[in-house]
Write a protein that holds these residues in place. Structure first.
Motif, PDB file in Angstrom:
ATOM      1  N   LYS A 148       0.300   2.268  -8.178  1.00  0.00           N
ATOM      2  CA  LYS A 148      -1.053   2.826  -8.133  1.00  0.00           C
ATOM      3  C   LYS A 148      -1.675   2.950  -9.513  1.00  0.00           C
ATOM      4  CE  LYS A 148      -0.151   5.525  -3.933  1.00  0.00           C
ATOM      5  NZ  LYS A 148       0.062   6.890  -3.368  1.00  0.00           N
TER       6      LYS A 148
ATOM      7  N   SER B 201       6.106   3.809  -6.216  1.00  0.00           N
ATOM      8  CA  SER B 201       4.777   3.909  -5.588  1.00  0.00           C
ATOM      9  C   SER B 201       3.738   4.343  -6.604  1.00  0.00           C
ATOM     10  CB  SER B 201       4.830   4.897  -4.423  1.00  0.00           C
ATOM     11  OG  SER B 201       5.713   4.458  -3.415  1.00  0.00           O
TER      12      SER B 201
ATOM     13  N   ARG C 178       7.251   3.788   2.615  1.00  0.00           N
ATOM     14  CA  ARG C 178       7.377   3.475   4.050  1.00  0.00           C
ATOM     15  C   ARG C 178       8.120   2.157   4.244  1.00  0.00           C
ATOM     16  NH1 ARG C 178       1.818   3.248   6.962  1.00  0.00           N
ATOM     17  NH2 ARG C 178       3.193   2.776   8.735  1.00  0.00           N
TER      18      ARG C 178
ATOM     19  N   LYS D 117       0.800  -1.228   0.000  1.00  0.00           N
ATOM     20  CA  LYS D 117       0.000   0.000   0.000  1.00  0.00           C
ATOM     21  C   LYS D 117       0.835   1.282   0.000  1.00  0.00           C
ATOM     22  CE  LYS D 117      -4.021  -2.088   2.258  1.00  0.00           C
ATOM     23  NZ  LYS D 117      -4.966  -2.026   3.401  1.00  0.00           N
ATOM     24  N   ASP D 118       2.028   1.248   0.601  1.00  0.00           N
ATOM     25  CA  ASP D 118       2.855   2.447   0.697  1.00  0.00           C
ATOM     26  C   ASP D 118       4.323   2.028   0.648  1.00  0.00           C
ATOM     27  OD1 ASP D 118       3.937   4.921   1.120  1.00  0.00           O
ATOM     28  OD2 ASP D 118       2.812   5.367   2.954  1.00  0.00           O
TER      29      ASP D 118
END
Length: 681
Positions: free
Chosen positions: A403, A399, A119, A115-116
């Motif tokens: 997406k 990232s 991070r 998702k990220d």
């Protein structure tokens, strides 16, 4: 020099001096005139340094996660890796560190990865400060095993495996590399043959060369493996090879951890480094798995043996499969920057502390006051900042790719991740050795970490793609953007970057510009980036011409091999241009005025040091005249001296706690006191 050449040089010099007055303008951007001046006092700091501001700029996403990881391991001395530890004990400690990170610290790496990703990579760098083996173990389990299942599988796989991978109940491996095939993945020989009668695949290792090799997590801890194999469909007319696909293959029992029937596991043994990671070798002897264990995002098989795919060819399916696995390269590039930060921090702090020789009857001076030491370490410090910004941008692009799934972004990330991984890891490998040498005999003590850093990092140049192979991918991508097709066709410029760079070449190879040597010009970011892009444009243009020439006699493969060193240099030049461009963007984004001055200083040092290191290329192309080359060298010396004044604060901004750095000579204070404790005083 004959009189005519001497007169020409004098004329050029006069034109240059006149031009410097003509081009100076009150409207010139202030960035070009703001720089630090060398200080007369060895202890003076030319600007105020807000370390917190620099830390924030350097960290990017995931700052809270990073600090959470640091606090957790600072409070757990039982999880620190000792200097002397056996292979088996190191493996168990690394596994304990990983499970504690997830189950006690509360970090959720797989969720972050999906998702990220920014991070996730920040956490990966943070755990690498604790032990590089831990960072790699985390990458093997979450981004390779977990990422392959999540990215190459479909909803049924995600629902079945996500929780078990996330909480490490399903520790897994990534079984791609074979004994005879590493970088050439399409050449792997492991097979998965469909048995329609039993609705199963039969996985086989047909010969010794097909043994899966260097498989992290396999020797001790893994229960599952993502196995890359050729999907074979039998028929009355013969077997059909559908190309390389990925399959989930259980390798150990979930009940008692015993090796499952048909699976053969061996231990790759003690390695040069990374001995906290249990690399093993796998063979499969008619191992049967359900049809649903095919990770079927890009190709599926029905119960009646009908193969379907949205991608029409084996090559397209293969490219899509590997394209989903670039996250490993992104992580290695960023992780290598972290190791460079550690090495430079230790060497810089020691060089500030250590005093040796000096003027007669005066106190000894810091060894970082010596020009030779500055020119070893300060360009590395600038490079650490430069690589950090380039890898942060790569993480953002990755990232965005996850997406949007846009083709242009996918292609960009694939090329950038290959190039940055290769360039940064090669640079860091050399830098670690230089840092060790810069610390003299103390750098040779195991407790001061250079040996472990060098040994653990060395494999970064090989896994997730050999660096030489990855640079060839970058060169091939550049050539594709330079021409519509290669063999025998007229070359056509199709890429604005090249077109703009060639325009720069034509406009700047004139007596005024090539002879300009004043500081304002050399520290102008436009000149620096133009120089980098000019070099890339020339290398690309000449590479294309050479390939076309040699292909007529040697064929495509022979021509490529004949020009290989040229192509590798082209790829490195392109990546250096990308890194500098990202550094410029970071400077422009920086809102803190003092931090911006420091970033400009480091940017100028990175750029001019790279130009000076390749000054022969610029001289051979008449892009830089002799007087300008001499001025560039002088500016590098000045910039190294300026950086020395704030070197301590610049490495502090990396934000690596002493409790995790742990190298006694690299601590912020009390280095010698801490160091002597290790020998019993």
């Amino acid at each position: 020099m004959d009189s005519a050449k001497w007169e020409d040089a004098v004329v050029f010099r006069r034109i240059q001096r006149l031009a410097s007055h003509l081009v100076a303008s009150p409207t010139m951007p202030s960035e070009e005139t703001l720089c630090l001046e060398a200080c007369s006092s060895g202890n003076a700091v030319p600007v105020s340094v807000r370390i917190d501001a620099l830390k924030e700029i350097m960290t990017g996403a995931g700052r809270e996660d990073r600090e959470k990881v640091f606090r957790f391991f600072e409070e757990r001395p039982d999880l620190q890796t000792p200097v002397e530890i056996s292979k088996d004990a190191h493996r168990e400690l690394t596994y304990k560190q990983l499970t504690a990170l997830v189950r006690e610290c509360g970090i959720r790496p797989l969720q972050m990865y999906m998702k990220d990703p920014a991070r996730y990579f920040t956490v990966m760098e943070a755990v690498g400060f604790i032990d590089i083996s831990l960072g790699i173990k985390m990458g093997v389990h979450f981004s390779l095993w977990g990422g392959s299942v999540m990215n190459l599988g479909t909803k049924k796989h995600q629902e079945k495996y996500f929780a078990g991978i996330e909480n490490i109940e399903y520790p897994g491996c990534f079984a791609m590399t074979e004994l005879h095939h590493g970088s050439n993945v399409q050449g792997i020989q492991t097979t998965a043959t469909f048995d329609k009668e039993r609705d199963e695949f039969v996985v086989n290792t047909p010969n010794e060369g097909a043994t899966k090799w260097w498989i992290g997590n396999a020797a001790v801890h893994g229960k599952f493996a993502t196995v890359f194999a050729k999907l074979v469909l039998p028929s009355a007319s013969g077997d059909t090879d559908m190309g390389v696909h990925a399959f989930v293959v259980p390798i150990r029992s979930m009940v008692d951890h015993s090796v499952l029937p048909g699976v053969e596991i061996r231990d790759c043994g003690y390695k040069v480094g990374l001995n906290g990671v249990d690399n093993g070798a796998l063979r499969f002897h008619s191992v049967r798995i359900p049809r649903d264990n095919l990770l079927n995002r890009f190709g599926d098989l029905s119960k009646d043996g009908k193969y379907t795919s949205t991608l029409p060819t084996i090559n397209k399916r293969f490219a899509a499969t590997l394209g989903e696995l670039v996250g490993g390269r992104v992580g290695l590039a960023y992780g290598s920057v972290g190791i460079l930060k550690v090495s430079v921090t230790i060497a810089t702090r020691y060089s500030l502390l250590r005093r040796q020789f000096g003027p007669p009857d005066q106190p000894e001076v810091s060894i970082l006051d010596y020009q030779s030491q500055q020119q070893k370490l300060m360009p590395m410090l600038a490079s650490a900042y430069a690589f950090n910004f380039a890898s942060l941008d790569l993480m953002d692009r990755y990232s965005e790719m996850k997406k949007t799934h846009e083709d242009d972004i996918i292609a960009d990330v694939h090329s950038l991740s290959a190039g940055l991984k290769a360039y940064i890891t090669s640079y860091t490998a050399k830098a670690i050795s230089t840092c060790r040498e810069s610390c003299g005999g103390h750098g040779y003590a195991a407790v001061n970490k250079f040996g472990a850093l060098r040994n653990d990092h060395d494999i970064f140049q090989t896994f997730e793609g050999d660096n030489t192979v990855l640079l060839q991918q970058v060169a091939a991508d550049l050539l594709k953007q330079y021409k519509k097709k290669f063999e025998g066709a007229t070359l056509a410029v199709t890429w604005n970057y090249l077109r703009d760079s060639m325009g720069t070449y034509l406009s700047q190879t004139n007596p005024v510009v090539t002879h300009r040597d004043e500081k304002m010009h050399l520290r102008d970011p436009r000149f620096q980036l133009d120089a980098f892009q000019f070099r890339t444009a020339r290398l690309l243009h000449t590479a294309a011409l050479r390939l076309r020439k040699h292909s007529k006699r040697l064929g495509g493969f022979g021509a490529w091999n004949r020009c290989l060193n040229h192509l590798l240099t082209l790829a490195e030049s392109h990546i250096e241009s990308v890194i500098l461009a990202k550094f410029n963007e970071a400077v422009k984004r920086c809102e803190d005025p003092d931090a911006r001055k420091l970033l400009r200083l480091l940017r100028d040092l990175y750029a001019l040091d790279r130009i000076w290191n390749d000054i022969g290329t610029f001289r051979n192309q008449d892009y830089v005249a002799p007087n300008k080359a001499k001025a560039i060298h002088k500016q590098v010396e000045i910039l190294c001296a300026e950086t020395r004044q704030v070197a301590g604060q610049l490495v502090d901004a990396f934000g690596i706690p002493d409790s995790l750095l742990r190298a006694p000579i690299g601590l912020q204070s009390g280095q010698y006191t801490e160091y002597t404790h290790y020998v019993g005083f």
